[in-house]
Design an enzyme around this catalytic site. Structure first.
Site, PDB file in Angstrom:
ATOM      1  N   GLU A  90      -1.279   0.825   8.305  1.00 27.11           N
ATOM      2  CA  GLU A  90      -0.285   1.805   7.931  1.00 27.11           C
ATOM      3  C   GLU A  90       0.586   2.236   9.124  1.00 27.11           C
ATOM      4  OE1 GLU A  90      -3.432   4.530   5.302  1.00 27.11           O
ATOM      5  OE2 GLU A  90      -3.456   5.011   7.340  1.00 27.11           O
ATOM      6  N   GLU A 109      -6.136   0.611  -0.676  1.00 26.23           N
ATOM      7  CA  GLU A 109      -6.944   1.730  -0.251  1.00 26.23           C
ATOM      8  C   GLU A 109      -6.886   2.774  -1.369  1.00 26.23           C
ATOM      9  OE1 GLU A 109      -7.032   3.581   3.647  1.00 26.23           O
ATOM     10  OE2 GLU A 109      -6.742   1.620   4.610  1.00 26.23           O
TER      11      GLU A 109
END
Length: 647
Positions: A142, A304
């Site tokens: 991320e 995710e």
């Protein structure tokens, strides 16, 4: 098709691994993602590398026929590194160093961090490049999320000055382009230029746009070095990706600068997170997925996918039974081809104790496990369908120069770029027409309609491409404040707004008004009708060749247009000069869809229909986003149910 979970075996007693893998297999898992936060486990002391724990985990996964995505662990560095080299830590706008203890606290311009991070990646990938079970590498985790894209340290100062010198060549050119004569801010040398820490009033807007570009270049440069290294070392059977977080337009970087170099784009899909009392809207959720797909204009992975309620400290909305499964179907419908759920088991220690997973800390098999199991069993039957490309006739076009210009000069506290995107996106999404969300540098020729929200920054090249698109029969839709600034983030002397776009749109904007909270401007159809309202902003539009569709209806400005339509070549251009209500947008979108020959499908509110084609057959993926029963074409849908219908 890879279906799996994010697995952190290092968080638990090692005796649980066999049991975990057995239950995963029973659930339908064929991939696990591991390792992205385990740097210290791999290098407990500087230079002493030990991958034996993951050797053990990977061997067990391989024996179960489960493949692996391995995350390089550079998002969370070990304490010994921060202690020895505090220069790696981010410095905030007030000059305070971020403390060790969270994640992603590293500066993208730290040469020290670059050296250490590339070294652990080199050791890791070299160790596993021939491991048959590892089929993909995830670089970092991320990038730029949670404010980690911004740093004001001395390393960033030096790099910013070098960035500017390379761009402008001479300090005189910078002074000219930035307009530093204002407030006597002229520089004699690039070494005099600061990073934009807190000052009295505000910094120069041209400087602030270059600062945003520099932040993006810093992150992208770091990411590229890691992507290039993994590509150089990896096995021939292994691919490279990185997982993108949401909130794209609130970041200080442009994902396009490095994502196009990945084998495939990956995304972390969280329709709700800590503190939200309800999920984001179906249109907002669809837009985020269309953005991810638009980065390479290819199908993507989700690594995710939310299953349980989320929150580091404040917990958000609890997904209702089958709602998370509906979000998973919805993601596949918008271009996801492989999916990993976050996470296998919620952690009972550390910062994410309330980021819940398929299993909770009680380790019991409950509804969430069975829901994912059912989804895996069903979705794998549609591999061919979801491997097929998504075809769109509509593109929503964004430009990070415009996004950052808005963020630095908001003009009205209620204006939010994402909300302005949704103002244009949602009415077409409501008609169930497919939309690509793309950067302005991509090819427009395959589309019928282009949507450009609040396109404040404009140049002749982009304006010319929009004119060519309309001349060839396309429809361009733009909203307020279009063409206000040039690429240096400055107003253009001698030009009436919308500047370069005036010919395409057939208008001039004589004045504008920022509508403050609680204010609204009355708007009526040109031919008369019921009054609606505009909020946040209004441009007072004077048509040149355009036709007025809606005008303002107050005493002083009722001669000015609000919404206009202009013929241009074989196509048309629309201008929406204010923050108009949804009713106007929906009516306009319906007219545009009819005139442009878009394929639309009627459905009840909250029932989304996505059309996909595979092997010459058309299918409709019907998702009920509502928490109550619905119908589509006489088909009964349970709350949060998805149906796939061959047309």
């Amino acid at each position: 098709m890879y279906l799996g979970v994010d697995y952190y075996p290092e968080h638990w007693d090692h005796s649980l691994i066999d049991e975990d893998l057995t239950r995963m297999k029973e659930m339908g898992v064929n991939m696990i993602r591991i390792g992205e936060f385990a740097w210290h486990l791999m290098e407990k002391q500087e230079g002493n590398f030990d991958f034996s724990f993951f050797d053990h985990v990977i061997k067990k996964a391989r024996n179960e026929g489960i493949n692996v995505m391995f995350g390089t662990p550079t998002a969370t560095f070990p304490a010994w590194l921060a202690t020895k080299h505090p220069d790696i830590l981010i410095e905030d706008i007030n000059g305070n160093k971020k403390s060790f203890g969270g994640r992603r606290q590293y500066c993208f311009n730290s040469e020290t961090y670059e050296t250490y991070s590339l070294r652990i990646v080199e050791e890791l990938v070299n160790h596993y490049k021939n491991e048959e079970a590892i089929v993909s590498w995830q670089v970092d985790n991320e990038f730029g999320h949670e404010g980690s894209d911004m740093c004001y340290c001395g390393q960033c100062l030096k790099a910013f000055q070098q960035f500017l010198e390379k761009k402008y060549g001479s300090i005189d050119e910078l002074n000219k382009r930035w307009g530093t004569i204002f407030w006597g801010q002229n520089y004699n040398d690039f070494s005099e230029i600061p990073v934009p820490k807190v000052t009295v009033t505000v910094h120069n807007p041209a400087m602030m746009l270059d600062w945003a570009r520099f932040r993006s270049a810093s992150l992208a440069g770091f990411a590229r070095k890691h992507i290039e290294l993994v590509n150089k070392l990896k096995g021939g059977h292994q691919t490279v990706t990185t997982n993108l977080p949401g909130g794209f337009f609130d970041k200080w970087f442009d994902h396009n600068e490095f994502s196009r170099e990945l084998d495939f784009v990956s995304y972390d899909n969280y329709p709700v997170w800590g503190g939200l009392k309800e999920p984001i809207s179906p249109a907002h959720l669809s837009m985020t997925l269309d953005y991810v797909r638009g980065l390479k204009k290819e199908n993507f992975w989700i690594v995710e996918e939310l299953m349980g309620a989320q929150g580091h400290d404040i917990i958000g909305y609890l997904p209702r039974p089958n709602q998370a499964k509906a979000w998973a179907w919805h993601a596949f419908a918008h271009g996801c081809s492989n999916m990993l759920f976050f996470r296998w088991r919620g952690m009972n220690k550390g910062a994410e104790q309330y980021c819940l997973g398929i299993l909770d800390a009680n380790n019991r098999t409950t509804r969430k496990y069975k829901e994912v199991q059912q989804f895996f069993n069903e979705v794998k039957e549609y591999k061919t369908l979801f491997d097929s490309p998504v075809k769109s006739d509509v593109a929503l076009v964004y430009d990070f120069d415009t996004i950052w210009s808005w963020r630095n000069q908001q003009q009205n506290a209620s204006i939010d770029y994402t909300e302005e995107i949704l103002r244009l996106y949602e009415p077409f999404h409501r008609q169930n027409t497919s939309i690509d969300v793309i950067k302005y540098d991509q090819d427009f020729s395959d589309y019928k309609v282009l949507l450009l929200p609040v396109a404040k920054v404009m140049d002749r090249e982009l304006a010319g491409r929009l004119e060519e698109f309309a001349e060839n029969g396309g429809t361009v839709v733009m909203s307020y404040r279009a063409g206000v600034k040039d690429r240096d983030n400055n107003l253009v002397f001698g030009n009436m707004i919308p500047g370069e776009l005036s010919g395409l749109l057939g208008i001039e904007v004589e004045e504008s008004e920022s509508l403050q909270a609680g204010e609204a401007a009355p708007v009526v159809p040109a031919e008369g009708g019921s009054v609606s309202k505009a909020v946040s902003w209004r441009d007072l539009v004077k048509p040149l060749t355009a036709r007025t569709l809606h005008r303002y209806d107050d005493r002083f400005y009722n001669e000015y247009s609000c919404v206009t339509e202009n013929d241009f070549g074989s196509g048309r251009a629309y201008y929406i000069g204010a923050g108009v209500e949804g009713e106007i947008m929906h009516s306009l979108a319906k007219t545009i869809a009819e005139n442009s020959g878009l394929k639309t499908i009627e459905s009840n509110h909250g029932v989304e229909v996505i059309t996909r084609t595979a092997e010459g057959k058309d299918y409709r993926v019907v998702v009920n986003h509502n928490g109550h029963e619905e119908t589509f074409n006489s088909i009964e849908l349970q709350p949060y149910e998805c149906r796939i219908i061959e047309v």
